[in-house]
Motif scaffolding. Sequence first.
Motif: not given
Length: 463
Positions: A244-245, A248, A288-289, A291-293, A295-296
């Motif tokens: 995903v990252f 990052q 990395a945002a 919020a994205a972390v 959420s993951w």
Amino acid sequence: MSERLAAQLAKAVGAPNVLTDPAELAPFLTDWRGRYRGAAQCIVRPANTAEVAAVVKICAETQTPIVPQGGNTSLCGAATPDGTGRAVVLSLGRLNRILAVDRQNNTISVEAGCLLAAVQEAARAADRLFPLALASEGTCQIGGNLSTNAGGVQVLRYGNTRELTLGLEVVLANGEIWDGMRGLRKDNTGYDLKQLFIGAEGTLGIITAAVLKLFPLPRTQTTCWLNVASPSAAVDLLNLAKTVFDAQLTAFELVSETALGLVLKNIPDSTRPAAASPWYVLAEFSEAAPAAVESWLAKQLASGAVADGVIAQSAAQAKKLWALRENISEAQKIEGISIKHDVAVPVSRLPAFLERADAALASAFPGIRVVAFGHVGDGNLHYNLSKADAQQNTAFIDSQPAVNQIVHDAVHALNGSISAEHGIGQLKRDELLRYKSPVEMALMRSVKQALDPQGLLNPGKIL
């Protein structure tokens, strides 16, 4: 020490920088772990490359062994002289200047005695990142980092010291100076000589300066402490995160409950960040945002890949989480001497190594305490062994050859390495013969003979 040698060295660096008093010598003659103690004629403290070259020429002419020493944080006895008392310890701490920062070329040029933390700070002052990060960064020096090809917690994203180095300045065994201080990312003019000296532990030449890579300073970082059921679950989580990252994901550390327990017991102001678990992962995401972390991670909690965890809400909280990881060695040192291993296996085989080694050691040494932690992102595990009872531990330490064979045989069977980032030093010199082929050993001896024919540079280390 002969009067003639003392006079020559004093002329080269100034009499106050030739230490001979036993009390002054003592800190330089014992390694950080207290496992190795040596003797020396004196400690010499040059102030620049020219003085290093002058000292090396004097030692070459008088056939005096030289032990280069930086911050003296080696875990393998690589910077400790032997017990003969013939050597001169060459302390590089006065070579501590930041020579240049080139923001447009993304490089920093530094002397070998610079503390790693000072290099990091100089990079930050220029809005850049020097990514080498170690628990000992406040005391270790760049020359030692180069000489051991140090790794640290961000190898996953940035590589180890070898990948971070563009150029070197080195004093050779005859006192000549090789100036390879070129900040080039492409240079195909023959052999890449700097690679000979990186990781050579001062046995081929004395590194006095380096040109190092810099990177953009991350604007956002998200640090997480996550509970996982097993090393296998940690490896699975690593690959999910990388998918995903990608770049990052800058750090991914594995910590056992036993290792965390020692930190909570021995390091003041340490607190458990989440519920107890057999294993933990300390992960860092850069650029990395958040919020994205989040959420993951929510998906990993929902799937059961992660049982519990916390996300640092501030830089101070992130620092506290990192302190739990970085203080493991100090916490174990407080408990007493341990048999340390710094091993690497393919990431996919890390769970198999732990399963095999744990089982074999438990069978051979009932009651053994395994402190396992390290850089799961690049397959490098610190695997330290002891007995909780001090008296039993003394007897256990005497079993080091048998313990090493069990651990290193398990590593070798999985196509791994008995040294990932700490080097060989004195600790693993004989072990090297068991796992390196005769062809490899012959090549290494040929290089040593070519560059140090008198065998005066850090004798008894590696070979």
